[in-house]
Design a protein around this motif. Structure first.
Motif, PDB file in Angstrom:
ATOM      1  N   HIS A  38     103.675  80.086 114.683  1.00 29.21           N
ATOM      2  CA  HIS A  38     102.274  80.337 115.030  1.00 29.21           C
ATOM      3  C   HIS A  38     102.233  81.167 116.318  1.00 29.21           C
ATOM      4  O   HIS A  38     102.801  80.764 117.345  1.00 29.21           O
ATOM      5  CB  HIS A  38     101.521  79.023 115.222  1.00 29.21           C
ATOM      6  N   PRO A  39     101.588  82.309 116.297  1.00 26.25           N
ATOM      7  CA  PRO A  39     101.656  83.222 117.461  1.00 26.25           C
ATOM      8  C   PRO A  39     101.034  82.678 118.730  1.00 26.25           C
ATOM      9  O   PRO A  39     101.455  83.024 119.832  1.00 26.25           O
ATOM     10  CB  PRO A  39     100.902  84.478 116.969  1.00 26.25           C
ATOM     11  N   MET A  40     100.023  81.820 118.632  1.00 25.44           N
ATOM     12  CA  MET A  40      99.312  81.355 119.808  1.00 25.44           C
ATOM     13  C   MET A  40      99.685  79.926 120.212  1.00 25.44           C
ATOM     14  O   MET A  40      99.827  79.633 121.401  1.00 25.44           O
ATOM     15  CB  MET A  40      97.788  81.421 119.554  1.00 25.44           C
ATOM     16  N   GLU A  41      99.861  79.052 119.234  1.00 26.58           N
ATOM     17  CA  GLU A  41     100.043  77.637 119.536  1.00 26.58           C
ATOM     18  C   GLU A  41     101.401  77.100 119.122  1.00 26.58           C
ATOM     19  O   GLU A  41     101.607  75.884 119.112  1.00 26.58           O
ATOM     20  CB  GLU A  41      98.938  76.824 118.838  1.00 26.58           C
ATOM     21  N   GLY A  42     102.335  77.972 118.790  1.00 30.49           N
ATOM     22  CA  GLY A  42     103.631  77.533 118.286  1.00 30.49           C
ATOM     23  C   GLY A  42     104.387  76.640 119.241  1.00 30.49           C
ATOM     24  O   GLY A  42     104.839  75.548 118.876  1.00 30.49           O
ATOM     25  N   ILE A  43     104.525  77.081 120.489  1.00 32.28           N
ATOM     26  CA  ILE A  43     105.291  76.301 121.471  1.00 32.28           C
ATOM     27  C   ILE A  43     104.566  75.013 121.829  1.00 32.28           C
ATOM     28  O   ILE A  43     105.169  73.936 121.867  1.00 32.28           O
ATOM     29  CB  ILE A  43     105.567  77.139 122.727  1.00 32.28           C
ATOM     30  N   SER A  44     103.265  75.094 122.065  1.00 30.82           N
ATOM     31  CA  SER A  44     102.516  73.891 122.458  1.00 30.82           C
ATOM     32  C   SER A  44     102.521  72.854 121.336  1.00 30.82           C
ATOM     33  O   SER A  44     102.627  71.649 121.597  1.00 30.82           O
ATOM     34  CB  SER A  44     101.083  74.259 122.843  1.00 30.82           C
ATOM     35  N   ASN A  45     102.417  73.294 120.077  1.00 27.30           N
ATOM     36  CA  ASN A  45     102.459  72.357 118.953  1.00 27.30           C
ATOM     37  C   ASN A  45     103.826  71.675 118.861  1.00 27.30           C
ATOM     38  O   ASN A  45     103.925  70.470 118.601  1.00 27.30           O
ATOM     39  CB  ASN A  45     102.158  73.079 117.642  1.00 27.30           C
ATOM     40  N   SER A  46     104.872  72.432 119.065  1.00 28.57           N
ATOM     41  CA  SER A  46     106.223  71.876 118.990  1.00 28.57           C
ATOM     42  C   SER A  46     106.466  70.875 120.113  1.00 28.57           C
ATOM     43  O   SER A  46     107.113  69.841 119.911  1.00 28.57           O
ATOM     44  CB  SER A  46     107.264  72.993 119.048  1.00 28.57           C
ATOM     45  N   ILE A  47     105.954  71.175 121.303  1.00 25.53           N
ATOM     46  CA  ILE A  47     106.091  70.243 122.433  1.00 25.53           C
ATOM     47  C   ILE A  47     105.366  68.930 122.127  1.00 25.53           C
ATOM     48  O   ILE A  47     105.879  67.839 122.416  1.00 25.53           O
ATOM     49  CB  ILE A  47     105.549  70.882 123.723  1.00 25.53           C
ATOM     50  N   LEU A  48     104.184  69.028 121.516  1.00 28.33           N
ATOM     51  CA  LEU A  48     103.445  67.818 121.158  1.00 28.33           C
ATOM     52  C   LEU A  48     104.225  66.966 120.163  1.00 28.33           C
ATOM     53  O   LEU A  48     104.265  65.739 120.270  1.00 28.33           O
ATOM     54  CB  LEU A  48     102.082  68.203 120.565  1.00 28.33           C
ATOM     55  N   ILE A  49     104.857  67.618 119.180  1.00 26.68           N
ATOM     56  CA  ILE A  49     105.650  66.881 118.196  1.00 26.68           C
ATOM     57  C   ILE A  49     106.824  66.197 118.879  1.00 26.68           C
ATOM     58  O   ILE A  49     107.124  65.021 118.623  1.00 26.68           O
ATOM     59  CB  ILE A  49     106.136  67.823 117.077  1.00 26.68           C
ATOM     60  N   MET A  50     107.510  66.921 119.760  1.00 32.11           N
ATOM     61  CA  MET A  50     108.653  66.352 120.468  1.00 32.11           C
ATOM     62  C   MET A  50     108.210  65.190 121.350  1.00 32.11           C
ATOM     63  O   MET A  50     108.876  64.141 121.415  1.00 32.11           O
ATOM     64  CB  MET A  50     109.322  67.438 121.311  1.00 32.11           C
ATOM     65  N   LYS A  51     107.093  65.347 122.012  1.00 32.02           N
ATOM     66  CA  LYS A  51     106.567  64.284 122.881  1.00 32.02           C
ATOM     67  C   LYS A  51     106.260  63.027 122.068  1.00 32.02           C
ATOM     68  O   LYS A  51     106.606  61.909 122.477  1.00 32.02           O
ATOM     69  CB  LYS A  51     105.303  64.790 123.570  1.00 32.02           C
ATOM     70  N   GLU A  52     105.638  63.194 120.896  1.00 37.16           N
ATOM     71  CA  GLU A  52     105.291  62.053 120.053  1.00 37.16           C
ATOM     72  C   GLU A  52     106.533  61.386 119.470  1.00 37.16           C
ATOM     73  O   GLU A  52     106.599  60.157 119.359  1.00 37.16           O
ATOM     74  CB  GLU A  52     104.345  62.496 118.935  1.00 37.16           C
ATOM     75  N   MET A  53     107.524  62.175 119.085  1.00 35.29           N
ATOM     76  CA  MET A  53     108.760  61.583 118.574  1.00 35.29           C
ATOM     77  C   MET A  53     109.452  60.769 119.660  1.00 35.29           C
ATOM     78  O   MET A  53     109.972  59.682 119.403  1.00 35.29           O
ATOM     79  CB  MET A  53     109.693  62.671 118.034  1.00 35.29           C
ATOM     80  N   ALA A  54     109.467  61.290 120.888  1.00 33.32           N
ATOM     81  CA  ALA A  54     110.093  60.565 121.997  1.00 33.32           C
ATOM     82  C   ALA A  54     109.368  59.259 122.273  1.00 33.32           C
ATOM     83  O   ALA A  54     109.992  58.240 122.590  1.00 33.32           O
ATOM     84  CB  ALA A  54     110.094  61.440 123.249  1.00 33.32           C
ATOM     85  N   ARG A  55     108.056  59.266 122.139  1.00 30.90           N
ATOM     86  CA  ARG A  55     107.267  58.049 122.396  1.00 30.90           C
ATOM     87  C   ARG A  55     107.528  56.990 121.326  1.00 30.90           C
ATOM     88  O   ARG A  55     107.716  55.812 121.625  1.00 30.90           O
ATOM     89  CB  ARG A  55     105.771  58.400 122.428  1.00 30.90           C
TER      90      ARG A  55
END
Length: 458
Positions: A294-311
């Protein structure tokens, strides 16, 4: 370990009537509409076009490959099995692992890096030593296909999962497994299928190993199809069970255990509805890679997924991630730092704020737990384009290619006071020119560094 080409460019290989290859735009892997259209095409394949136009579903242009169901991205379950099983059955004593992490944190500061693009060059000798050690580790040998695919000639090595069930050993806590972005070929489905087969052949209860498996995806289409297929499977099992009951005695029926099946749910991995520390093992194969397109939200979306998996990952649990971004190259190391470690850091920050808010109303002192993360990067040797004459890298080549990597993140819980004492001592020693005065460091606390380890397979 066999590798499949990463899905960076998915184009048709069928020539048009003018003998030219039809080109299709790069798939929008980062959008939900793309995946809904792709999975709809699997239910009702688009009719071939007379002019060889690309398939279009719900206004989304797809490639010929996209409309074919059953594509296992990067690696299949059988190929990942040698890495998944040790995370389920357990590799080492938990106390020993925690002690090793603390020892490394205290004595080997250089091995704790949040991200270093120079890791390969500085630690070449260390990596070579680790390669030699890995050759001797049968339990995590990613090339152990003979051991993991049923070839047990001369009983030189026995399948660990089958042995575990036959011995009927009981885990202190059977593992709960969550698969993120399961798609139409879930790893969880293959795992439960294997458990059920072994349960049938050994007579042991598969739930001694795995309590439950949950497979989620944000595509309603693919989840509903998986649920329909599971319902058909359960109906077949019920019919077979009825036949078996008619042919067997009461004693045989009483020892039969019900099969274990995944639970499928339509859930967005950026906001998981599960409590913290609720799953022993999380599996993620290519989901963050898709989000990154995703050109605009790719990195932020991936960080959210990683954050949720860590939690959601439990203490002493693990997260297995498969990505075409390999940390052995500069781009992959940047992804590790900017997505994986940043996601861990954001989860740590949010958890610290929550813990501080909750402890304000507590009168007595309670020992907090600090989380220590370690990351193992599993992969193969570099594949360089070389000149046939002198072995030099071909002119214009972009550098070595490592193929996709498997990242195993392990989450350990250690008494916060112990970790903080070590980190404060290090910080104070640096500040005072090597002398530690024992004073508490009055600085904002930071997340403990993450230990990074590379494991290479030839």
């Amino acid at each position: 370990m066999k590798r499949q080409a990463p899905p960076a460019t998915e184009t048709s290989s069928s020539p048009t009537s003018s003998t030219k290859k039809r080109s299709t735009p790069a798939p929008d892997y980062g959008s939900k509409s793309y995946w809904e259209a792709r999975y709809k095409s699997h239910l009702s394949p688009p009719a071939p076009s007379a002019d060889d136009a690309p398939p279009i579903v719900d206004g989304v242009e797809l490639s010929d490959e996209a409309v074919r169901p059953g594509h296992a991205w990067y690696f299949t379950y059988d190929e990942l099995r040698p890495l998944i099983l040790p995370l389920i059955l357990g590799e080492a004593d938990v106390d020993e692992e925690e002690a090793a992490l603390l020892n490394d944190l205290q004595e080997e500061e250089d091995s704790w890096e949040e991200a270093s693009s120079e890791e390969d060059g500085e630690n070449a000798e260390e990596e070579e030593r680790r390669e030699e050690e890995i050759e001797e580790q049968d339990s995590v040998d990613i090339e152990g296909n003979d051991r993991c695919n049923g070839d047990h000639s001369d009983d030189e090595s026995i399948d660990p999962l089958e042995t575990y069930l036959k011995q009927q050993q009981t885990l202190s806590c059977p593992k709960s497994i969550l698969e993120i972005g399961c798609g139409d070929v879930p790893l969880g489905s293959s795992l439960t299928s294997e458990l059920n087969q072994l349960q049938s052949s050994t007579g042991c209860n598969a739930r001694m190993v795995v309590s439950h498996v949950t497979c989620i995806d944000y595509s309603e289409v693919v989840i509903q199809n998986l649920i329909r297929n599971l319902q058909l499977q359960e109906e077949r099992e019920q019919r077979q069970e009825q036949l078996d009951e008619n042919q067997s005695c009461a004693d045989e029926q009483s020892t039969r255990h019900p099969p274990i099946h995944p639970t499928y749910a339509t859930i967005d991995a950026r906001s998981l509805p599960y409590p913290s520390n609720s799953y022993s093992l999380l599996l993620e194969k290519g989901t963050m890679d898709a989000m990154l397109s995703h050109p605009m939200e790719g990195i932020s979306n991936s960080i959210l997924i990683m954050k949720e998996m860590a939690r959601v990952c439990a203490i002493n649990g693990a997260i297995l991630i498969v990505s075409h971004l390999n940390a052995r190259c500069e781009k992959g190391m940047g992804w590790l730092e900017n997505v994986l470690i940043r996601g861990l850091r954001e989860e740590w920050t949010e958890r610290r704020k929550k813990n501080k808010a909750e402890t304000k109303n507590i009168d007595h002192d309670s020992e907090e737990m600090e989380v220590l993360w370690s990351i193992e990067v599993h992969g193969g040797e570099a594949n360089c384009k070389e000149d046939k004459k002198d072995g030099e890298v071909e002119e214009g080549a972009e550098g070595p290619s490592y193929g996709p990597a498997v990242y195993i993140l392990k989450k350990k819980g250690v008494a916060s006071s112990i970790v903080r004492e070590i980190l404060d001592k290090k910080r104070d020693t640096k500040r005072n020119g090597g002398n530690y005065d024992g004073a508490k460091v009055e600085e904002d606390e930071e997340m403990p560094p993450v230990k990074l380890e590379f494991l290479t397979y030839s």
